[in-house]
Design an enzyme around this catalytic site. Sequence first.
Site, PDB file in Angstrom:
ATOM      1  N   LYS A   1      -9.056 -69.971  -8.976  1.00  0.00           N
ATOM      2  CA  LYS A   1      -8.613 -69.340  -9.812  1.00  0.00           C
ATOM      3  C   LYS A   1      -8.441 -70.179 -11.095  1.00  0.00           C
ATOM      4  O   LYS A   1      -9.416 -70.358 -11.787  1.00  0.00           O
ATOM      5  CB  LYS A   1      -7.433 -68.454  -9.377  1.00  0.00           C
ATOM      6  CG  LYS A   1      -7.928 -67.572  -8.221  1.00  0.00           C
ATOM      7  CD  LYS A   1      -7.012 -66.638  -7.832  1.00  0.00           C
ATOM      8  CE  LYS A   1      -7.696 -65.634  -6.735  1.00  0.00           C
ATOM      9  NZ  LYS A   1      -7.093 -65.627  -5.636  1.00  0.00           N
TER      10      LYS A   1
ATOM     11  N   ASP B   1      -1.319 -73.262   0.114  1.00  0.00           N
ATOM     12  CA  ASP B   1      -2.551 -72.590  -0.479  1.00  0.00           C
ATOM     13  C   ASP B   1      -1.838 -72.206  -1.795  1.00  0.00           C
ATOM     14  O   ASP B   1      -1.045 -71.243  -1.844  1.00  0.00           O
ATOM     15  CB  ASP B   1      -3.065 -71.158   0.360  1.00  0.00           C
ATOM     16  CG  ASP B   1      -4.304 -70.757  -0.237  1.00  0.00           C
ATOM     17  OD1 ASP B   1      -4.592 -70.914  -1.542  1.00  0.00           O
ATOM     18  OD2 ASP B   1      -4.841 -69.976   0.405  1.00  0.00           O
TER      19      ASP B   1
ATOM     20  N   TYR C   1      -3.023 -64.337   2.395  1.00  0.00           N
ATOM     21  CA  TYR C   1      -4.559 -64.433   2.320  1.00  0.00           C
ATOM     22  C   TYR C   1      -4.930 -65.750   1.974  1.00  0.00           C
ATOM     23  O   TYR C   1      -4.424 -66.333   1.000  1.00  0.00           O
ATOM     24  CB  TYR C   1      -4.847 -63.292   1.219  1.00  0.00           C
ATOM     25  CG  TYR C   1      -6.278 -63.244   1.039  1.00  0.00           C
ATOM     26  CD1 TYR C   1      -7.355 -62.722   2.148  1.00  0.00           C
ATOM     27  CD2 TYR C   1      -6.980 -63.723  -0.058  1.00  0.00           C
ATOM     28  CE1 TYR C   1      -8.545 -62.612   1.871  1.00  0.00           C
ATOM     29  CE2 TYR C   1      -8.513 -63.677  -0.302  1.00  0.00           C
ATOM     30  CZ  TYR C   1      -9.108 -63.058   0.739  1.00  0.00           C
ATOM     31  OH  TYR C   1     -10.601 -63.033   0.623  1.00  0.00           O
TER      32      TYR C   1
HETATM   33  C1  LIG Z   1      -7.893 -65.541  -3.937  1.00  0.00           C
HETATM   34  C2  LIG Z   1      -7.278 -66.688  -2.994  1.00  0.00           C
HETATM   35  C3  LIG Z   1      -8.157 -67.245  -2.333  1.00  0.00           C
HETATM   36  C4  LIG Z   1      -9.715 -67.065  -2.095  1.00  0.00           C
HETATM   37  O1  LIG Z   1     -10.225 -67.665  -3.334  1.00  0.00           O
HETATM   38  P1  LIG Z   1     -11.685 -66.945  -3.543  1.00  0.00           P
HETATM   39  O2  LIG Z   1     -12.166 -67.801  -4.865  1.00  0.00           O
HETATM   40  O3  LIG Z   1     -11.416 -65.757  -3.941  1.00  0.00           O
HETATM   41  O4  LIG Z   1     -12.593 -67.319  -2.273  1.00  0.00           O
HETATM   42  C5  LIG Z   1      -7.433 -68.094  -1.414  1.00  0.00           C
HETATM   43  N1  LIG Z   1      -5.991 -68.171  -1.108  1.00  0.00           N
HETATM   44  C6  LIG Z   1      -5.327 -67.337  -1.938  1.00  0.00           C
HETATM   45  C7  LIG Z   1      -3.930 -67.691  -2.116  1.00  0.00           C
HETATM   46  C8  LIG Z   1      -5.728 -66.656  -3.126  1.00  0.00           C
HETATM   47  O5  LIG Z   1      -5.165 -65.762  -3.761  1.00  0.00           O
END
Ligand SMILES: *Cc1c(COP(=O)(O)O)cnc(C)c1O
Length: 451
Positions: A289, A251, A152
């Site tokens: 985060k 990511d 994701y």
């Molecule tokens: C949470 C998350 C996102 C998206 O971040 P948001 O602040 O919710 O837009 C993207 N990549 C990863 C791996 C995530 O866990």
Amino acid sequence: MPIAPHTPAPHGLSEELFARARRVIPAGVNSPVRAFGSVGGTPPYIASAAGALLTDVDGREYVDLVGSWGPMILGHAHPQVVEAVQQAASRGLSFGAPQPQEVALAEEVIARIGPVEKIRMVNSGTEAVLSALRVARGATGRDVIVKFAGNYHGHVDALLAEAGSGLATFGLPGSAGVTAGTAQDTVVLPYGDRAAVQELFAARGSEIAAVIVEAAPCNMGVVPPSSEDGLGFTPFLHDLAHEHGALLITDEVLTGFRATRTGYYGIDGPGGTDGTQQNWAPDLMTFGKVIGGGLPVGAFGGRADLMDLLAPLGPVYQAGTLSGNPLATAAGLATFAGLDEAAYQQLGATSQALQDLVSEALNAASVPHVIQRAGTLFSVFFRSEPVRNYADAQEQDTDAFGRFFHTMLEGGVHLPPSAFEAWFVSTAHTDQILDRIAEVLPSAARAAAAR
Ligand SMILES: *Cc1c(COP(=O)(O)O)cnc(C)c1O
């Protein structure tokens, strides 16, 4: 997803709020997982939080194992973080002009993460990812992005794609509202499938701008990258992408400053702890985060030559009215100040102790499960075989998880409301807090076992 048969007792004010919310907010929530769709029931509305505890509007207290999905790594309402935000607020909420703390936060990230030479702040992980994709496409002059099923990356159009019929074909829209044209520039492959990636690059290598991968997938549950012949999956992607003039984006929105002090790169990067000797660096990385300490922040960074393609230096446009916001950067900096080596050691020990408690309870009730970890992150899969990809992750007993979840919630432990999520501990999860979890685990395990 099936609704768990267990129907929890109504929680007065939360029930009322949820009913009101559903009239004015789609499904009553501002992010889908909060609606409890896969476990059923009513989400508690949270009135306040402190340390490892949440208090809902009905006055019920819960040990929190969601931690706002990662940012609350020092616990809720940490005094230093709150103080830093209050002080920042008293100096002004937003300037739309440069301010000192965004510089300090950029320096802090660069000091921790070798491959990040320059970084830009944005307002969410989603925004970080879409900006990094634009840089990669701008740098290579190519369109195609490769991603992995079950990874994701936020709700970026180009990444809400699903696998087409053949491995080397174009993606299909994975959400209504994503155009076929957008999805066509995305190829989705099974996570960890090296042969599939090789086949794709052999067929279409010159069209590929970038491969994007979660540094350790945590959004289908935790699925750490495999190592084959001393080469981890992510450095394998790096080498292959570079052979074909493509870039690698890792990511680390979830794993960054959480899996270890330096994210998952601290595990499979040079000098990392996974036992390999590989020397590699992602071209671009995305964060979110933890970096915002609970305020809306994301960031993307990497090689200086790539980042300098951004406006106003270069041709890749990217901007943000609230980017580098003084409150958000203050919260991020104060959070980093609490995240020294000792904090990560404590997080690791707490995470391990909790894993042991969960395993013990599930074993005692003969509930098939596997626990997988990525640094201080872990998740519990309700199946007996290890999970290596999204297809595996889908083969779990989500009904058993639903029963387990609701018994924990009734007993005062707030787990992620889905079987496909990591569990989050914080430095506020003390031994006493673990004891509270341990008290509820046996009955939850028996509920999971009951059919
Ligand atoms: C949470 C998350 C996102 C998206 O971040 P948001 O602040 O919710 O837009 C993207 N990549 C990863 C791996 C995530 O866990």
